[in-house]
Design an enzyme around this catalytic site. Structure first.
Site, PDB file in Angstrom:
ATOM      1  N   ASN A  10      20.578 -35.294   8.136  1.00  0.00           N
ATOM      2  CA  ASN A  10      19.967 -36.005   9.351  1.00  0.00           C
ATOM      3  C   ASN A  10      18.406 -35.195   9.805  1.00  0.00           C
ATOM      4  OD1 ASN A  10      19.156 -37.036  11.832  1.00  0.00           O
ATOM      5  ND2 ASN A  10      20.702 -36.172  12.837  1.00  0.00           N
ATOM      6  N   LYS A  12      16.370 -35.807  11.788  1.00  0.00           N
ATOM      7  CA  LYS A  12      15.746 -35.951  13.095  1.00  0.00           C
ATOM      8  C   LYS A  12      14.399 -36.132  13.007  1.00  0.00           C
ATOM      9  CE  LYS A  12      19.743 -32.992  14.601  1.00  0.00           C
ATOM     10  NZ  LYS A  12      20.416 -32.310  15.536  1.00  0.00           N
ATOM     11  N   HIS A  96      24.424 -40.747  18.090  1.00  0.00           N
ATOM     12  CA  HIS A  96      24.118 -39.359  18.075  1.00  0.00           C
ATOM     13  C   HIS A  96      24.008 -38.742  19.468  1.00  0.00           C
ATOM     14  CE1 HIS A  96      22.365 -35.558  17.089  1.00  0.00           C
ATOM     15  NE2 HIS A  96      22.748 -35.538  16.055  1.00  0.00           N
ATOM     16  N   GLU A  98      22.012 -36.751  20.864  1.00  0.00           N
ATOM     17  CA  GLU A  98      20.714 -36.870  21.411  1.00  0.00           C
ATOM     18  C   GLU A  98      20.215 -38.234  21.790  1.00  0.00           C
ATOM     19  OE1 GLU A  98      18.989 -34.887  17.707  1.00  0.00           O
ATOM     20  OE2 GLU A  98      20.173 -33.139  18.216  1.00  0.00           O
ATOM     21  N   GLU A 168      30.853 -34.769  16.285  1.00  0.00           N
ATOM     22  CA  GLU A 168      29.737 -33.758  16.330  1.00  0.00           C
ATOM     23  C   GLU A 168      29.956 -32.869  17.851  1.00  0.00           C
ATOM     24  OE1 GLU A 168      26.289 -34.161  13.517  1.00  0.00           O
ATOM     25  OE2 GLU A 168      25.868 -35.220  15.165  1.00  0.00           O
ATOM     26  N   GLY A 174      22.625 -27.483  16.361  1.00  0.00           N
ATOM     27  CA  GLY A 174      21.472 -26.773  16.493  1.00  0.00           C
ATOM     28  C   GLY A 174      21.633 -25.878  17.316  1.00  0.00           C
ATOM     29  N   SER A 214      25.699 -27.202  13.237  1.00  0.00           N
ATOM     30  CA  SER A 214      25.497 -25.936  12.670  1.00  0.00           C
ATOM     31  C   SER A 214      26.122 -25.869  11.182  1.00  0.00           C
ATOM     32  CB  SER A 214      25.704 -24.946  13.625  1.00  0.00           C
ATOM     33  OG  SER A 214      24.862 -25.124  14.706  1.00  0.00           O
TER      34      SER A 214
HETATM   35  P1  PGA Z   1      22.625 -29.154  13.052  1.00  0.00           P
HETATM   36  O1  PGA Z   1      22.566 -30.744  13.483  1.00  0.00           O
HETATM   37  O2  PGA Z   1      23.121 -28.939  11.874  1.00  0.00           O
HETATM   38  O3  PGA Z   1      21.201 -28.756  13.227  1.00  0.00           O
HETATM   39  O4  PGA Z   1      23.409 -28.602  14.213  1.00  0.00           O
HETATM   40  C1  PGA Z   1      23.546 -31.754  13.304  1.00  0.00           C
HETATM   41  C2  PGA Z   1      23.565 -33.377  13.769  1.00  0.00           C
HETATM   42  O5  PGA Z   1      22.868 -33.192  15.064  1.00  0.00           O
HETATM   43  O6  PGA Z   1      23.609 -34.075  13.309  1.00  0.00           O
END
Ligand code: PGA
Length: 254
Positions: A10, A12, A96, A98, A168, A174, A214
């Site tokens: 992803n 983003k 997601h 976000e 998640e 992140g 992460s």
């Molecule tokens: P990250 O993001 O690996 O940077 O923690 C995962 C995601 O939001 O899909």
């Protein structure tokens, strides 16, 4: 029952056109034959070009990070599932955290997005996960179950069988703070049980459940080794070719 093992990157809101092309090139150049399904989920602007670049590479697919809940129409700034399909997308990330947090996407809209994605022959990668305060209060399973019921469990059995689920935990996204393999396995087991209760064991055993939050080259193997973890949804580490490839190569060899 063999489930699909998946690593989805992803990106983003990162990578302009040249950067995205270079990243995809460097990953593809170093990839051996793929035994798991690998999915690039870049921003919309990359999809058309990447579909040409990845054409004919077995087990390498494209996914979008969102779609609108309507088929078409006067929704300025939005992208429809049919448009994604028309540029070669096979998957779309929905729900997601976000999107839930910054764009106020709740169960009702997400259920509509799931329907419109499936109607356009896209496979939803449907994300669920709790925030830190919910984990600390110990009610994370209830939260995740509610998200599954709200966004996915309206589907008929034959349609649900097309879906990929991604767990998640918001506190791990992140932040560099990965959920422990045990926390991940426990939640994935819980999710699979919830699917079995709704759709039966056969469908539950066929559903790929990914972990995201992460995931890095140094922890992917211990996460992927768990019996109910079928791969990962990778954010930050998907932006560096060598990290993403190391993660792809972290599946237990069979
Ligand atoms: P990250 O993001 O690996 O940077 O923690 C995962 C995601 O939001 O899909």
């Amino acid at each position: 029952m063999v489930r699909k093992q998946i690593v989805a990157g992803n990106w983003k809101m990162n990578m302009d056109f040249d950067e995205g092309r270079d990243l995809a090139f460097s990953i593809i150049r170093k990839l051996g034959p793929l035994h798991s399904q690998v999915i690039f989920c870049p921003p919309f602007i990359h999809l058309n070009y990447l579909s040409v670049l990845t054409k004919g590479i077995a087990n390498l697919s494209l996914g979008a990070q969102n779609c609108h809940q309507q088929n078409n129409g006067a929704y300025t700034g939005e992208v429809a599932a049919s448009m994604l399909k028309s540029v070669g997308c096979e998957y779309v990330i929905l729900g997601h955290s976000e999107r839930r947090e910054y764009f106020a996407e709740g169960d009702e809209i997400l259920a509509q997005k799931v329907d419109v994605a499936i109607a356009n022959d896209l496979i939803p990668i449907f994300c669920v996960g709790e925030k830190l305060e919910i984990r600390e209060a110990g009610t994370h399973e209830n939260t995740v179950e509610k998200q599954l019921k709200g966004g996915l469990f309206h589907l008929e059995k034959d349609l649900f069988s097309k879906v990929v689920v991604a767990y998640e935990p918001v506190w791990a996204i992140g932040t560099g703070k990965t959920a422990s393999p045990q926390q991940v396995q426990e939640m994935h087991y819980f999710i699979r049980k919830a699917i079995a209760n709704k759709y039966g064991k056969k469908i539950a055993d066929m559903t790929s459940i990914l972990y995201g939050g992460s995931v890095k080259p140094n922890n992917a193997k211990e996460l992927f080794e768990n019996s109910d973890v079928d791969g990962g949804l990778i954010g930050g580490a998907a932006l560096k070719a060598s990290d993403f490839i190391d993660i792809i190569n972290s599946f237990p060899k069979d």
